[in-house]
Design a protein around this motif. Structure first.
Motif, PDB file in Angstrom:
ATOM      1  N   PRO A  89     -74.856 -24.957  15.531  1.00  0.00           N
ATOM      2  CA  PRO A  89     -75.119 -26.449  15.696  1.00  0.00           C
ATOM      3  C   PRO A  89     -76.429 -26.634  16.328  1.00  0.00           C
ATOM      4  CG  PRO A  89     -72.961 -25.878  16.287  1.00  0.00           C
ATOM      5  CD  PRO A  89     -73.620 -24.616  16.122  1.00  0.00           C
ATOM      6  N   VAL A  90     -77.047 -27.733  16.025  1.00  0.00           N
ATOM      7  CA  VAL A  90     -78.432 -27.869  16.099  1.00  0.00           C
ATOM      8  C   VAL A  90     -78.578 -28.664  17.418  1.00  0.00           C
ATOM      9  CG1 VAL A  90     -80.878 -28.440  15.149  1.00  0.00           C
ATOM     10  CG2 VAL A  90     -79.255 -27.596  13.673  1.00  0.00           C
ATOM     11  N   GLU A  91     -79.554 -28.509  18.284  1.00  0.00           N
ATOM     12  CA  GLU A  91     -80.054 -28.984  19.459  1.00  0.00           C
ATOM     13  C   GLU A  91     -80.967 -30.157  19.043  1.00  0.00           C
ATOM     14  OE1 GLU A  91     -81.072 -26.855  22.832  1.00  0.00           O
ATOM     15  OE2 GLU A  91     -79.412 -25.342  22.729  1.00  0.00           O
ATOM     16  N   VAL A  92     -80.581 -31.419  19.531  1.00  0.00           N
ATOM     17  CA  VAL A  92     -81.431 -32.350  19.411  1.00  0.00           C
ATOM     18  C   VAL A  92     -81.845 -33.034  20.649  1.00  0.00           C
ATOM     19  CG1 VAL A  92     -82.052 -34.602  17.471  1.00  0.00           C
ATOM     20  CG2 VAL A  92     -80.257 -32.705  17.156  1.00  0.00           C
ATOM     21  N   PRO A  93     -83.051 -32.639  21.515  1.00  0.00           N
ATOM     22  CA  PRO A  93     -83.260 -33.153  22.582  1.00  0.00           C
ATOM     23  C   PRO A  93     -83.618 -34.683  22.486  1.00  0.00           C
ATOM     24  CG  PRO A  93     -84.379 -31.072  22.158  1.00  0.00           C
ATOM     25  CD  PRO A  93     -83.558 -31.686  20.919  1.00  0.00           C
ATOM     26  N   GLY A  94     -83.330 -35.309  23.694  1.00  0.00           N
ATOM     27  CA  GLY A  94     -83.694 -36.626  23.374  1.00  0.00           C
ATOM     28  C   GLY A  94     -82.596 -37.718  22.870  1.00  0.00           C
ATOM     29  N   VAL A  95     -82.085 -37.168  22.039  1.00  0.00           N
ATOM     30  CA  VAL A  95     -80.840 -38.016  21.279  1.00  0.00           C
ATOM     31  C   VAL A  95     -79.320 -37.833  22.283  1.00  0.00           C
ATOM     32  CG1 VAL A  95     -79.503 -38.484  19.255  1.00  0.00           C
ATOM     33  CG2 VAL A  95     -81.887 -37.926  19.245  1.00  0.00           C
ATOM     34  N   ARG A  96     -79.124 -38.929  22.712  1.00  0.00           N
ATOM     35  CA  ARG A  96     -77.729 -38.846  23.382  1.00  0.00           C
ATOM     36  C   ARG A  96     -76.840 -38.966  22.595  1.00  0.00           C
ATOM     37  NH1 ARG A  96     -78.486 -41.560  28.509  1.00  0.00           N
ATOM     38  NH2 ARG A  96     -76.318 -42.034  28.638  1.00  0.00           N
ATOM     39  N   PHE A 100     -75.056 -41.276  19.371  1.00  0.00           N
ATOM     40  CA  PHE A 100     -75.177 -40.727  18.271  1.00  0.00           C
ATOM     41  C   PHE A 100     -73.838 -40.711  17.697  1.00  0.00           C
ATOM     42  CE2 PHE A 100     -73.902 -36.707  16.386  1.00  0.00           C
ATOM     43  CZ  PHE A 100     -74.487 -36.626  15.006  1.00  0.00           C
ATOM     44  N   ALA A 103     -73.010 -43.930  16.013  1.00  0.00           N
ATOM     45  CA  ALA A 103     -73.645 -44.454  14.954  1.00  0.00           C
ATOM     46  C   ALA A 103     -73.220 -43.647  13.725  1.00  0.00           C
ATOM     47  CB  ALA A 103     -75.056 -44.035  15.107  1.00  0.00           C
ATOM     48  N   ASP A 143     -77.706 -34.869  26.075  1.00  0.00           N
ATOM     49  CA  ASP A 143     -78.425 -34.925  24.633  1.00  0.00           C
ATOM     50  C   ASP A 143     -77.447 -33.915  23.733  1.00  0.00           C
ATOM     51  OD1 ASP A 143     -80.084 -36.761  25.966  1.00  0.00           O
ATOM     52  OD2 ASP A 143     -81.942 -35.297  26.158  1.00  0.00           O
ATOM     53  N   LEU A 144     -77.657 -34.511  22.624  1.00  0.00           N
ATOM     54  CA  LEU A 144     -76.703 -33.519  21.367  1.00  0.00           C
ATOM     55  C   LEU A 144     -77.101 -32.313  21.583  1.00  0.00           C
ATOM     56  CD1 LEU A 144     -75.284 -34.165  19.167  1.00  0.00           C
ATOM     57  CD2 LEU A 144     -77.065 -34.807  17.893  1.00  0.00           C
ATOM     58  N   ASN A 145     -75.987 -31.280  21.776  1.00  0.00           N
ATOM     59  CA  ASN A 145     -76.146 -29.940  21.710  1.00  0.00           C
ATOM     60  C   ASN A 145     -77.107 -29.488  22.847  1.00  0.00           C
ATOM     61  OD1 ASN A 145     -73.904 -29.627  19.638  1.00  0.00           O
ATOM     62  ND2 ASN A 145     -75.581 -29.892  18.148  1.00  0.00           N
TER      63      ASN A 145
ATOM     64  N   GLN B 433     -82.866 -30.375  12.297  1.00  0.00           N
ATOM     65  CA  GLN B 433     -82.336 -31.650  13.143  1.00  0.00           C
ATOM     66  C   GLN B 433     -82.107 -32.633  12.052  1.00  0.00           C
ATOM     67  OE1 GLN B 433     -85.654 -31.844  15.375  1.00  0.00           O
ATOM     68  NE2 GLN B 433     -84.607 -30.923  17.522  1.00  0.00           N
ATOM     69  N   TYR B 436     -79.048 -31.900  10.118  1.00  0.00           N
ATOM     70  CA  TYR B 436     -77.634 -31.722  11.086  1.00  0.00           C
ATOM     71  C   TYR B 436     -77.234 -33.391  11.209  1.00  0.00           C
ATOM     72  CZ  TYR B 436     -74.534 -31.016  14.827  1.00  0.00           C
ATOM     73  OH  TYR B 436     -73.345 -30.885  15.682  1.00  0.00           O
ATOM     74  N   GLY B 454     -85.367 -41.702  20.877  1.00  0.00           N
ATOM     75  CA  GLY B 454     -84.844 -40.601  22.147  1.00  0.00           C
ATOM     76  C   GLY B 454     -86.158 -40.249  22.913  1.00  0.00           C
ATOM     77  N   LYS B 457     -87.720 -43.193  25.115  1.00  0.00           N
ATOM     78  CA  LYS B 457     -86.675 -43.845  25.864  1.00  0.00           C
ATOM     79  C   LYS B 457     -87.042 -44.288  27.341  1.00  0.00           C
ATOM     80  CE  LYS B 457     -83.263 -40.542  26.433  1.00  0.00           C
ATOM     81  NZ  LYS B 457     -81.887 -40.021  25.909  1.00  0.00           N
TER      82      LYS B 457
END
Lengths: 249, 484
Positions: A89-96, A100, A103, A143-145, B433, B436, B454, B457
């Motif tokens: 699973p991919v880390e997406v920093p900045g996206v809570r 997400f 959405a 943040d996501l993952n 990303q 995903y 993000g 923010k």
């Protein structure tokens, strides 16, 4: 009735043909396992079904519920009920995570003609689902993952699977990097989602996961094709004899 | 599956939508012929009915400007500007002195309505007072009377020069002297209009004050001049917005903004800059060359700059804080976006003079297409600034392979007790990303927007609520089609 139908699938990555005439039928409500040695094309199969760019279908067809997926982007396939639990699973920093998740849930609900969930209703749904995969709500405020442990990432993917309520789930080596306890939690989460309408494709190297998620049918993927199919006794046979003895379809 | 022609339509719609503020108002204007000399300066001053000392200030600035050369150190490239080819004054024609909004040309009112800035107070966002500047003049200022009851002055700069000359005289050029730089000198000579704000001692301004700048006339430069003075213990939050029509030529906006915060005063200054950025090939667009600086003159005062820069062909802008009073605080929060052929060289200067002064810099640069982003920032800790602290966070996000982002930090420390931290990151949106997020049902643009929002923010949350939403939407519109 078959939910997933794959006919004579040829997939090329870059210039390299990976899948060369793969056929697969998964009836609604069944769990099928695909096993195979490294480099057999297992991940390519999952990406091709999910519609990842760079995995070019040069021949054949993939249908979900009778509809061809080939012309659809990954987001459209997801909205039609294809879910992929990632090997990594991919880390997406900045996206809570929480916004997400909402959405994503609302994107698929909208596509299914269901009402979108307001934040309150979503939170209720989220909390109930978190319990089923034994994850702490605090994780969804991060943040996501990002910075999740390996086990947390996998369980977080299963959480998303439960939230999105897909018709067809692919679990791509979900057991890799999991200890036995974490694997049980993941398997329980997956088993709880088995319904007469939903089908699953479990991709794995090892017997281990299939002791917990018991498949209806087992396929051996080798050299870009399904070489053999059988019931779950095939798993033990593969474990005992390796993949070498499977030589022709 | 969308058919080819339908998707082409969608794309066309996006491109046309892209710059919604790009229309021209058809209104009769009085515009000076192109050219700049002392007579131009006298003409502008005369038009505004200015006191003699202000004309002298302009003329000194003009004469100084003649001795200067345009700076070339910024990481931006553009053809030479012909300062004699543009007009320095343009104003919509009005008959006599306007007593109320009802006398304003309806075409002008419609312009602001179209931009979402209604000037009738009953229609305005609750709690926001607006000064509307159209080309060289202020059209209207709302809520003036309510503010006056608290002793707050909020009016156009021109009006302030006539009505409150002592306040202007005391502060004009005290933070940005006309000798400061090429564009500041030019502005000091030919400045047109902007806002003046005065917050008396101990008063907390009860509403957001904002100025909306609009360039309309072609071949015209806009030279905004804004001055904000916050007396002891006062507070004000100010926001400016900017748009211009889509034109093939480049137009110059050279502003000077000066802020003065006295003891325990706080000024929060926010900008949502959406000047026309030029087209996808880099034709047209505004040159945004501005000097913005605030001085924390009193003890424990605070100046906070927040900017969201999505527009302009070229941005050259370094909103700065001079932290003179002990315990004073300077902040700079910035999102700057360059898409297509846009170039931005922007950042801040934090000059620590007083003891225990603190500053925070959060800069987020987004580059897409062939965009060029440069963060340029100076942190200077002077000899006597015991215990001064700075934290700088400087992040760049690159979308696509043809854009660039540079970080140019300057750190000068003359005091051993200072703590200065600088962190910088550069990231991209990876295919992993994007796949995903899309695998979870999000469309490509939604997925990109989620990541970009993000990224921004920390800055957006510094903006007043209504404008944070506007800023987020602007970023989304500016990036349409940037990926894929």
């Amino acid at each position: 009735m078959n939910l997933l139908e794959i006919d004579d699938l040829h997939v090329t990555v870059g210039e390299t043909p990976i899948l060369v005439g793969l056929n697969l039928r998964i009836p609604a409500g069944e769990v099928h396992a695909v096993m195979g040695p490294n480099g057999a094309g297992k991940s390519t199969l999952s990406y091709a079904v999910a519609g990842r760019e760079g995995y070019d279908v040069t021949k054949g067809d993939i249908r979900l519920g009778g509809e061809s997926l080939l012309a659809l982007g990954p987001d459209e396939r997801a909205r039609r009920g294809v879910f992929l639990a990632f090997q990594y699973p991919v880390e997406v920093p900045g996206v809570r995570s929480k916004p997400f998740l909402r959405a994503a849930v609302n994107a698929v609900r909208k596509a299914r003609g269901q009402a979108e969930l307001d934040p309150g209703a979503f939170l209720k749904f989220l909390r109930k689902t978190l319990e089923s995969v034994r994850l702490d709500e605090a994780l969804t405020n991060r943040d996501l993952n990002s910075g999740f442990s390996g086990g947390e990432k996998k369980r977080f993917d299963i959480l998303q699977m439960a939230l999105l309520e897909p018709r067809f789930c692919i679990l791509d080596e979900t057991d890799s990097g999991l200890d036995i306890d974490a694997m049980r939690v993941v398997a329980d989460g997956v088993n709880a989602m088995r319904t007469p309408e939903r089908s699953m494709l479990v991709i794995t190297h090892y017997q281990r996961l299939l002791d917990y998620i018991v498949p209806d049918v087992v396929h051996v993927l080798k050299d870009g094709r399904i070489m053999r199919s059988g019931d779950k006794s095939l798993v033990a046979e593969l474990e005992a004899r390796g993949y070498e003895w499977v030589t022709s379809p | 599956m969308v058919s080819m022609s339908a998707s082409a339509e969608v794309i066309a719609e996006f491109t046309e939508k892209k710059y919604a503020a790009g229309f021209v108002t058809d209104i009769e204007s009085e515009t000076l012929p192109p050219g700049l000399d002392e007579d131009t300066v006298r003409f502008i001053s005369g038009k505004k009915d200015e006191p003699e000392w202000l004309l002298e200030f302009r003329l000194k600035a003009y004469r100084h400007w003649l001795t200067l050369e345009e700076p070339t150190w910024a990481h931006v490239g553009y053809p030479e500007i012909d300062y004699q080819a543009m007009s320095y004054w343009s104003a919509p024609k009005v008959k006599g002195n306007l007593k109320s909004l009802d006398e304003v040309d309806p075409e002008l009112l419609r312009t602001y309505e179209k931009l979402g800035i209604p000037l009738y107070e009953r229609a305005i966002l609750a709690g926001v007072a607006v000064d509307a500047v159209f080309d060289s003049v202020s059209i209207a200022t709302t809520y003036k009377d309510q503010l006056k009851e608290k002793g707050i002055i909020f009016c156009s700069f021109s009006e302030a020069a006539r009505e409150h000359p002592e306040l202007i005289k005391a502060s004009l050029g005290s933070v940005v002297p006309y000798t400061d730089n090429y564009f500041a000198a030019l502005n000091s000579a030919v400045f047109s209009d902007g806002s003046f704000i005065y917050i008396p001692k101990g008063v907390r301004c009860p509403m957001e004050l904002s100025t909306y700048f609009r360039i309309n006339e072609k071949k015209t430069g806009q030279f905004e001049r804004t001055l904000i003075v916050a007396e002891e213990g006062s507070y004000v939050s100010y926001l400016e917005g900017c748009t211009a029509p889509m034109r093939d030529e480049n137009q110059l906006h050279a502003a000077v903004v000066e802020l003065v915060a006295l003891e325990r005063a706080e000024i929060k200054y926010s900008t949502v800059q959406n000047w026309y950025p030029g087209d996808a090939e880099g034709k047209g667009g505004i040159y945004n060359f501005v000097t913005k600086r605030g001085v924390c003159r009193g003890r424990a005062s605070k100046i906070s700059w927040t900017q969201v820069e999505t527009g302009s062909a070229i941005t050259w802008k370094y909103p700065s804080c001079i932290l003179q009073g002990d315990d004073s605080v300077g902040e700079f929060y910035s999102v700057a976006l360059s898409n297509h052929r846009q170039q931005a060289d922007t950042g801040t200067k934090m000059i620590h003079l007083g003891k225990n002064t603190r500053s925070t810099i959060v800069s987020k640069g987004i580059a897409a297409g062939h965009g060029k982003q440069t963060y340029r920032g100076l942190v200077r800790i002077a000899k006597k600034a015991d215990g001064a602290r700075n934290h700088t966070q400087c992040d760049s996000l690159l979308l696509g392979g043809a854009c660039t982002a540079d970080t140019v930090p300057y750190i000068e420390v003359q005091n051993d007790s200072a703590q200065v931290e600088h962190e910088a990151t550069t990231s991209t949106i990876s295919d992993d990303q994007l796949f995903y997020l899309m695998q979870r049902g999000l469309g490509e643009e939604d997925a990109v927007n989620l990541i970009v929002n993000g990224f921004c923010k920390e800055v957006f949350r510094e903006l007043p609520m209504e404008f944070a939403v506007e800023a987020q939407r602007l970023i989304e519109v500016s990036l349409e089609g940037a990926i894929g």
